[in-house]
Design a protein around this motif. Sequence first.
Motif, PDB file in Angstrom:
ATOM      1  N   THR A  12    -115.311-120.030  51.241  1.00 51.66           N
ATOM      2  CA  THR A  12    -116.217-118.889  51.332  1.00 51.66           C
ATOM      3  C   THR A  12    -115.398-117.617  51.503  1.00 51.66           C
ATOM      4  OG1 THR A  12    -116.394-119.095  53.724  1.00 51.66           O
ATOM      5  CG2 THR A  12    -118.036-120.270  52.406  1.00 51.66           C
ATOM      6  N   GLY A  13    -116.031-116.494  51.247  1.00 49.07           N
ATOM      7  CA  GLY A  13    -115.337-115.225  51.415  1.00 49.07           C
ATOM      8  C   GLY A  13    -115.578-114.317  50.228  1.00 49.07           C
ATOM      9  N   ASP A  14    -114.747-113.306  50.107  1.00 47.52           N
ATOM     10  CA  ASP A  14    -114.868-112.303  49.069  1.00 47.52           C
ATOM     11  C   ASP A  14    -114.585-112.910  47.692  1.00 47.52           C
ATOM     12  OD1 ASP A  14    -115.006-109.385  48.257  1.00 47.52           O
ATOM     13  OD2 ASP A  14    -113.000-109.939  47.539  1.00 47.52           O
ATOM     14  N   ALA A  15    -115.550-112.836  46.790  1.00 39.58           N
ATOM     15  CA  ALA A  15    -115.428-113.442  45.466  1.00 39.58           C
ATOM     16  C   ALA A  15    -114.288-112.827  44.661  1.00 39.58           C
ATOM     17  CB  ALA A  15    -116.742-113.325  44.707  1.00 39.58           C
ATOM     18  N   ARG A  16    -114.073-111.515  44.776  1.00 39.61           N
ATOM     19  CA  ARG A  16    -112.980-110.883  44.026  1.00 39.61           C
ATOM     20  C   ARG A  16    -111.625-111.374  44.534  1.00 39.61           C
ATOM     21  NH1 ARG A  16    -114.239-104.584  43.445  1.00 39.61           N
ATOM     22  NH2 ARG A  16    -113.416-104.755  45.546  1.00 39.61           N
ATOM     23  N   TRP A  17    -111.477-111.479  45.849  1.00 40.10           N
ATOM     24  CA  TRP A  17    -110.218-111.976  46.392  1.00 40.10           C
ATOM     25  C   TRP A  17    -109.996-113.425  45.951  1.00 40.10           C
ATOM     26  CZ3 TRP A  17    -108.786-116.070  49.415  1.00 40.10           C
ATOM     27  CH2 TRP A  17    -107.440-116.090  49.779  1.00 40.10           C
ATOM     28  N   GLN A  18    -111.048-114.254  45.999  1.00 40.32           N
ATOM     29  CA  GLN A  18    -110.922-115.650  45.572  1.00 40.32           C
ATOM     30  C   GLN A  18    -110.497-115.738  44.112  1.00 40.32           C
ATOM     31  OE1 GLN A  18    -114.752-117.334  46.579  1.00 40.32           O
ATOM     32  NE2 GLN A  18    -114.024-117.976  48.592  1.00 40.32           N
TER      33      GLN A  18
ATOM     34  N   LYS B 158    -114.437-124.879  55.585  1.00 40.52           N
ATOM     35  CA  LYS B 158    -114.330-125.608  54.327  1.00 40.52           C
ATOM     36  C   LYS B 158    -113.319-124.883  53.443  1.00 40.52           C
ATOM     37  CE  LYS B 158    -117.201-127.352  50.552  1.00 40.52           C
ATOM     38  NZ  LYS B 158    -118.577-127.361  50.002  1.00 40.52           N
ATOM     39  N   PHE B 159    -112.347-125.628  52.928  1.00 36.19           N
ATOM     40  CA  PHE B 159    -111.308-125.080  52.072  1.00 36.19           C
ATOM     41  C   PHE B 159    -111.389-125.674  50.677  1.00 36.19           C
ATOM     42  CE2 PHE B 159    -109.556-123.332  55.806  1.00 36.19           C
ATOM     43  CZ  PHE B 159    -108.565-122.442  55.443  1.00 36.19           C
ATOM     44  N   THR B 160    -110.985-124.870  49.699  1.00 37.48           N
ATOM     45  CA  THR B 160    -110.870-125.302  48.314  1.00 37.48           C
ATOM     46  C   THR B 160    -109.398-125.588  48.038  1.00 37.48           C
ATOM     47  OG1 THR B 160    -112.757-123.978  47.638  1.00 37.48           O
ATOM     48  CG2 THR B 160    -111.194-124.573  45.918  1.00 37.48           C
TER      49      THR B 160
ATOM     50  N   LEU C   7    -105.297-119.885  56.973  1.00 34.70           N
ATOM     51  CA  LEU C   7    -104.048-119.653  56.257  1.00 34.70           C
ATOM     52  C   LEU C   7    -104.234-120.039  54.792  1.00 34.70           C
ATOM     53  CD1 LEU C   7    -101.050-118.842  56.369  1.00 34.70           C
ATOM     54  CD2 LEU C   7    -100.546-121.242  56.881  1.00 34.70           C
ATOM     55  N   SER C   8    -104.458-119.052  53.951  1.00 38.77           N
ATOM     56  CA  SER C   8    -104.503-119.283  52.507  1.00 38.77           C
ATOM     57  C   SER C   8    -103.070-119.343  52.028  1.00 38.77           C
ATOM     58  CB  SER C   8    -105.253-118.148  51.814  1.00 38.77           C
ATOM     59  OG  SER C   8    -106.569-118.081  52.308  1.00 38.77           O
ATOM     60  N   ARG C   9    -102.764-120.332  51.205  1.00 38.50           N
ATOM     61  CA  ARG C   9    -101.368-120.527  50.848  1.00 38.50           C
ATOM     62  C   ARG C   9    -101.215-121.220  49.500  1.00 38.50           C
ATOM     63  NH1 ARG C   9    -103.520-123.774  54.399  1.00 38.50           N
ATOM     64  NH2 ARG C   9    -103.231-126.024  54.284  1.00 38.50           N
TER      65      ARG C   9
ATOM     66  N   PRO D 280    -108.095-110.758  53.219  1.00 36.33           N
ATOM     67  CA  PRO D 280    -108.646-109.681  54.046  1.00 36.33           C
ATOM     68  C   PRO D 280    -110.016-109.986  54.643  1.00 36.33           C
ATOM     69  CG  PRO D 280    -108.951-109.160  51.743  1.00 36.33           C
ATOM     70  CD  PRO D 280    -108.155-110.446  51.790  1.00 36.33           C
ATOM     71  N   SER D 281    -110.616-111.115  54.300  1.00 37.53           N
ATOM     72  CA  SER D 281    -111.963-111.416  54.790  1.00 37.53           C
ATOM     73  C   SER D 281    -111.934-111.820  56.257  1.00 37.53           C
ATOM     74  CB  SER D 281    -112.589-112.536  53.961  1.00 37.53           C
ATOM     75  OG  SER D 281    -112.016-113.782  54.313  1.00 37.53           O
ATOM     76  N   PRO D 282    -113.097-111.806  56.926  1.00 40.50           N
ATOM     77  CA  PRO D 282    -113.145-112.262  58.320  1.00 40.50           C
ATOM     78  C   PRO D 282    -112.651-113.701  58.485  1.00 40.50           C
ATOM     79  CG  PRO D 282    -115.148-111.080  57.769  1.00 40.50           C
ATOM     80  CD  PRO D 282    -114.373-111.246  56.488  1.00 40.50           C
TER      81      PRO D 282
END
Length: 173
Positions: free
Chosen positions: A151-157, A127-129, A71-73, A63-65
């Motif tokens: 990067t992005g929302d820590a809870r979502w990560q 940058k992707f993990t 594409l998170s997958r 849901p982050s910008p």
Amino acid sequence: MILPRCVHLAAFAAIGLLFQAPAMAGDITMAKGAVRFSVPDSWVPIMQTQGDPETQVFQVPDPSPVGTKTLSRVTVSVKQAGNLAGYQSWMGQLTARARQLNGYAPDTHRAATPNDYFYTAQETGEKFTYHERYAFSGNLAIQVRCVRPATGDARWQASFDAGCDDVANHLPQ
């Protein structure tokens, strides 16, 4: 009993929505049932291949910008390896391919093990993990590959990482 025309149209519209709704994830079987795992209903299956290797890819909505342009997958691949040497060869090929990614760097914040690899790389300008976990069961080589923005929302990560770990932890070892 004769129903008003608007009731018929509403029923047809509802049936149409059922057929147009994307397939949801859930209980997954691969390799003729030898590999079984579950994924959250919010994960959307976006690709499946049959044969050798067999692959399932799930989009994990972010849901982050950053998530609107990336594409998170999570990808699960299963390949007939025959023996431990075949498994090690396949794993070596995949990890060598990963090192060729643009901006590849080992993730020093998470400890790698012989079957777990953590790294970052560039994708779509971000940058992707990456977390790759490998397993060998019977004659099957199994890879779980989880890819999300760094990067992005820590809870979502944290939720993404927990879902990824859950899939990997339920695979045969």
